[in-house]
Design a protein around this motif. Structure first.
Motif, PDB file in Angstrom:
ATOM      1  N   SER A  66      -3.563 -20.555 -10.020  1.00  0.00           N
ATOM      2  CA  SER A  66      -3.727 -21.813 -10.752  1.00  0.00           C
ATOM      3  C   SER A  66      -2.383 -22.361 -11.216  1.00  0.00           C
ATOM      4  CB  SER A  66      -4.656 -21.622 -11.951  1.00  0.00           C
ATOM      5  OG  SER A  66      -5.951 -21.275 -11.515  1.00  0.00           O
ATOM      6  N   VAL A  67      -1.522 -21.481 -11.703  1.00  0.00           N
ATOM      7  CA  VAL A  67      -0.181 -21.924 -12.121  1.00  0.00           C
ATOM      8  C   VAL A  67       0.574 -22.466 -10.914  1.00  0.00           C
ATOM      9  CG1 VAL A  67       2.053 -21.174 -13.039  1.00  0.00           C
ATOM     10  CG2 VAL A  67      -0.069 -20.388 -14.118  1.00  0.00           C
ATOM     11  N   ILE A  68       0.498 -21.746  -9.788  1.00  0.00           N
ATOM     12  CA  ILE A  68       1.172 -22.215  -8.571  1.00  0.00           C
ATOM     13  C   ILE A  68       0.618 -23.568  -8.148  1.00  0.00           C
ATOM     14  CG2 ILE A  68       1.401 -21.784  -6.084  1.00  0.00           C
ATOM     15  CD1 ILE A  68       1.610 -18.778  -6.802  1.00  0.00           C
ATOM     16  N   PHE A  69      -0.708 -23.705  -8.141  1.00  0.00           N
ATOM     17  CA  PHE A  69      -1.329 -24.961  -7.709  1.00  0.00           C
ATOM     18  C   PHE A  69      -0.949 -26.124  -8.626  1.00  0.00           C
ATOM     19  CE2 PHE A  69      -4.930 -27.942  -8.162  1.00  0.00           C
ATOM     20  CZ  PHE A  69      -4.880 -28.525  -6.900  1.00  0.00           C
ATOM     21  N   PHE A  70      -1.155 -25.949  -9.923  1.00  0.00           N
ATOM     22  CA  PHE A  70      -0.920 -27.069 -10.839  1.00  0.00           C
ATOM     23  C   PHE A  70       0.564 -27.348 -11.065  1.00  0.00           C
ATOM     24  CE2 PHE A  70      -5.341 -26.055 -12.002  1.00  0.00           C
ATOM     25  CZ  PHE A  70      -5.895 -27.310 -11.793  1.00  0.00           C
ATOM     26  N   TYR A  71       1.343 -26.309 -11.283  1.00  0.00           N
ATOM     27  CA  TYR A  71       2.766 -26.525 -11.545  1.00  0.00           C
ATOM     28  C   TYR A  71       3.500 -26.938 -10.260  1.00  0.00           C
ATOM     29  CZ  TYR A  71       7.591 -25.863 -12.938  1.00  0.00           C
ATOM     30  OH  TYR A  71       8.923 -26.058 -13.189  1.00  0.00           O
ATOM     31  N   GLY A  72       3.310 -26.174  -9.203  1.00  0.00           N
ATOM     32  CA  GLY A  72       3.994 -26.483  -7.952  1.00  0.00           C
ATOM     33  C   GLY A  72       3.455 -27.718  -7.261  1.00  0.00           C
ATOM     34  N   GLY A  73       2.166 -27.959  -7.398  1.00  0.00           N
ATOM     35  CA  GLY A  73       1.547 -29.086  -6.699  1.00  0.00           C
ATOM     36  C   GLY A  73       1.493 -30.384  -7.473  1.00  0.00           C
ATOM     37  N   MET A  74       1.886 -30.375  -8.750  1.00  0.00           N
ATOM     38  CA  MET A  74       1.742 -31.574  -9.581  1.00  0.00           C
ATOM     39  C   MET A  74       2.378 -32.828  -8.983  1.00  0.00           C
ATOM     40  SD  MET A  74       0.099 -32.778 -12.043  1.00  0.00           S
ATOM     41  CE  MET A  74      -0.568 -31.238 -12.631  1.00  0.00           C
ATOM     42  N   PRO A  75       3.581 -32.787  -8.437  1.00  0.00           N
ATOM     43  CA  PRO A  75       4.128 -34.019  -7.857  1.00  0.00           C
ATOM     44  C   PRO A  75       3.246 -34.573  -6.731  1.00  0.00           C
ATOM     45  CG  PRO A  75       5.849 -32.352  -8.040  1.00  0.00           C
ATOM     46  CD  PRO A  75       4.550 -31.678  -8.374  1.00  0.00           C
ATOM     47  N   PHE A  76       2.678 -33.674  -5.931  1.00  0.00           N
ATOM     48  CA  PHE A  76       1.829 -34.100  -4.827  1.00  0.00           C
ATOM     49  C   PHE A  76       0.481 -34.612  -5.332  1.00  0.00           C
ATOM     50  CE2 PHE A  76       4.600 -30.673  -3.343  1.00  0.00           C
ATOM     51  CZ  PHE A  76       5.341 -31.381  -2.404  1.00  0.00           C
ATOM     52  N   LEU A  77      -0.059 -33.969  -6.353  1.00  0.00           N
ATOM     53  CA  LEU A  77      -1.343 -34.396  -6.916  1.00  0.00           C
ATOM     54  C   LEU A  77      -1.210 -35.769  -7.576  1.00  0.00           C
ATOM     55  CD1 LEU A  77      -2.436 -30.963  -8.417  1.00  0.00           C
ATOM     56  CD2 LEU A  77      -3.212 -32.012  -6.279  1.00  0.00           C
ATOM     57  N   LYS A  78      -0.132 -35.966  -8.338  1.00  0.00           N
ATOM     58  CA  LYS A  78       0.107 -37.280  -8.955  1.00  0.00           C
ATOM     59  C   LYS A  78       0.286 -38.353  -7.888  1.00  0.00           C
ATOM     60  CE  LYS A  78       2.242 -35.897 -13.330  1.00  0.00           C
ATOM     61  NZ  LYS A  78       3.490 -35.896 -14.093  1.00  0.00           N
ATOM     62  N   GLY A  79       1.067 -38.023  -6.854  1.00  0.00           N
ATOM     63  CA  GLY A  79       1.275 -38.970  -5.766  1.00  0.00           C
ATOM     64  C   GLY A  79      -0.016 -39.313  -5.052  1.00  0.00           C
ATOM     65  N   TRP A  80      -0.865 -38.295  -4.849  1.00  0.00           N
ATOM     66  CA  TRP A  80      -2.155 -38.506  -4.192  1.00  0.00           C
ATOM     67  C   TRP A  80      -3.025 -39.456  -5.028  1.00  0.00           C
ATOM     68  CZ3 TRP A  80      -6.622 -34.536  -4.449  1.00  0.00           C
ATOM     69  CH2 TRP A  80      -7.702 -34.960  -3.681  1.00  0.00           C
ATOM     70  N   ILE A  81      -3.079 -39.219  -6.320  1.00  0.00           N
ATOM     71  CA  ILE A  81      -3.875 -40.083  -7.201  1.00  0.00           C
ATOM     72  C   ILE A  81      -3.351 -41.522  -7.148  1.00  0.00           C
ATOM     73  CG2 ILE A  81      -4.428 -40.569  -9.629  1.00  0.00           C
ATOM     74  CD1 ILE A  81      -4.539 -37.456  -9.998  1.00  0.00           C
ATOM     75  N   ASN A  82      -2.041 -41.677  -7.203  1.00  0.00           N
ATOM     76  CA  ASN A  82      -1.457 -43.023  -7.129  1.00  0.00           C
ATOM     77  C   ASN A  82      -1.759 -43.702  -5.799  1.00  0.00           C
ATOM     78  OD1 ASN A  82      -0.398 -42.787  -9.712  1.00  0.00           O
ATOM     79  ND2 ASN A  82       1.581 -42.037  -8.983  1.00  0.00           N
ATOM     80  N   GLU A  83      -1.696 -42.949  -4.716  1.00  0.00           N
ATOM     81  CA  GLU A  83      -2.015 -43.523  -3.401  1.00  0.00           C
ATOM     82  C   GLU A  83      -3.480 -43.925  -3.319  1.00  0.00           C
ATOM     83  OE1 GLU A  83       1.371 -41.127  -0.823  1.00  0.00           O
ATOM     84  OE2 GLU A  83      -0.737 -40.672  -0.453  1.00  0.00           O
ATOM     85  N   MET A  84      -4.355 -43.158  -3.896  1.00  0.00           N
ATOM     86  CA  MET A  84      -5.780 -43.501  -3.869  1.00  0.00           C
ATOM     87  C   MET A  84      -6.052 -44.733  -4.732  1.00  0.00           C
ATOM     88  SD  MET A  84      -7.429 -41.541  -1.784  1.00  0.00           S
ATOM     89  CE  MET A  84      -6.016 -41.901  -0.785  1.00  0.00           C
ATOM     90  N   LYS A  85      -5.380 -44.822  -5.880  1.00  0.00           N
ATOM     91  CA  LYS A  85      -5.540 -46.004  -6.724  1.00  0.00           C
ATOM     92  C   LYS A  85      -5.074 -47.253  -5.993  1.00  0.00           C
ATOM     93  CE  LYS A  85      -5.190 -43.836 -11.262  1.00  0.00           C
ATOM     94  NZ  LYS A  85      -4.327 -43.634 -12.441  1.00  0.00           N
ATOM     95  N   ALA A  86      -3.997 -47.117  -5.219  1.00  0.00           N
ATOM     96  CA  ALA A  86      -3.447 -48.245  -4.473  1.00  0.00           C
ATOM     97  C   ALA A  86      -4.186 -48.465  -3.148  1.00  0.00           C
ATOM     98  CB  ALA A  86      -1.964 -48.018  -4.195  1.00  0.00           C
ATOM     99  N   LYS A  87      -5.162 -47.605  -2.857  1.00  0.00           N
ATOM    100  CA  LYS A  87      -5.906 -47.646  -1.592  1.00  0.00           C
ATOM    101  C   LYS A  87      -4.945 -47.641  -0.406  1.00  0.00           C
ATOM    102  CE  LYS A  87      -9.854 -49.845  -3.656  1.00  0.00           C
ATOM    103  NZ  LYS A  87     -10.739 -50.967  -3.739  1.00  0.00           N
ATOM    104  N   ASN A  88      -3.940 -46.769  -0.516  1.00  0.00           N
ATOM    105  CA  ASN A  88      -2.908 -46.666   0.507  1.00  0.00           C
ATOM    106  C   ASN A  88      -2.560 -45.191   0.732  1.00  0.00           C
ATOM    107  OD1 ASN A  88      -0.925 -47.337   2.336  1.00  0.00           O
ATOM    108  ND2 ASN A  88       0.611 -47.759   0.770  1.00  0.00           N
ATOM    109  N   PRO A  89      -3.482 -44.417   1.365  1.00  0.00           N
ATOM    110  CA  PRO A  89      -3.204 -42.995   1.566  1.00  0.00           C
ATOM    111  C   PRO A  89      -2.017 -42.789   2.502  1.00  0.00           C
ATOM    112  CG  PRO A  89      -5.202 -43.633   2.728  1.00  0.00           C
ATOM    113  CD  PRO A  89      -4.765 -44.827   1.922  1.00  0.00           C
ATOM    114  N   ARG A  90      -1.127 -41.903   2.069  1.00  0.00           N
ATOM    115  CA  ARG A  90       0.074 -41.625   2.849  1.00  0.00           C
ATOM    116  C   ARG A  90       0.385 -40.130   2.754  1.00  0.00           C
ATOM    117  NH1 ARG A  90       3.465 -46.372   3.701  1.00  0.00           N
ATOM    118  NH2 ARG A  90       5.193 -44.931   3.622  1.00  0.00           N
TER     119      ARG A  90
END
Length: 176
Positions: A66-90
């Motif tokens: 969980s620490v690896i997923f949330f801490y290490g993956g946070m930049p990707f998770l935030k980016g994913w959420i932003n891309e979904m909000k913008a309806k522009n998956p990348r």
């Protein structure tokens, strides 16, 4: 004379350098946590021919993962959420979505979910989506993942009562 407000290019450069430093820091923290995580993993233990287990070891593994997923993956998770909000998956969607699916499945296995349970759920819901003409993504991803399970898992899949791999085909869906 120095301007109190540097040109935008310099601020962007500082931001870029900070991002690189943040990724570097996350990488090294995750790298250190990966060693005990892998040593507690049953599959890695099997490959190495070792056995490490103690009361609560699967929960320690869950905590480390969980620490690896949330801490290490946070930049990707935030980016994913932003891309979904913008309806522009990348790229962030390409990384964020599968790491989230893998994490959720891993958490579920700690509490008893098995591959055969996933197959059963998938087999149950594909006809539902197919009937209603919805769910192209879930149908395709489920079909593809169930048809390309390697090695031992294929034998388990074939032993599942009445299971036959679905045919890969496109179905229509509506956005309603």
């Amino acid at each position: 004379m120095h301007d109190a407000n540097p040109p935008m290019g310099h601020a962007g450069h500082d931001h870029h350098a900070m991002m690189i430093e943040d990724f570097r820091k996350r990488f090294y923290v995750v790298l250190v946590l990966t060693v005990p995580t892998m040593l507690l993993s049953e599959m890695i233990q099997h490959w190495l021919g070792i056995h490490i287990s103690f009361p609560g070891s699967k929960y320690v593994l869950l905590l480390l993962s969980s620490v690896i997923f949330f801490y290490g993956g946070m930049p990707f998770l935030k980016g994913w959420i932003n891309e979904m909000k913008a309806k522009n998956p990348r790229m962030m969607t390409l990384i964020g979505f599968p790491i989230t699916v893998a994490y959720i499945y891993s958490v579920a296995t700690v509490f008893g979910l098995t591959l055969l349970g996933v197959i059963w759920v998938t087999r149950t819901f594909i006809p539902y989506f197919r009937e209603r003409g919805k769910g192209l993504f879930i149908h395709l991803s489920s079909t593809i993942s169930l048809n390309f399970i390697p090695g031992k898992m294929i034998r388990q899949r074939e032993s599942c009562a009445g299971y036959r791999p679905a045919q890969l085909k496109f179905i229509s869906f509506s956005s309603a």
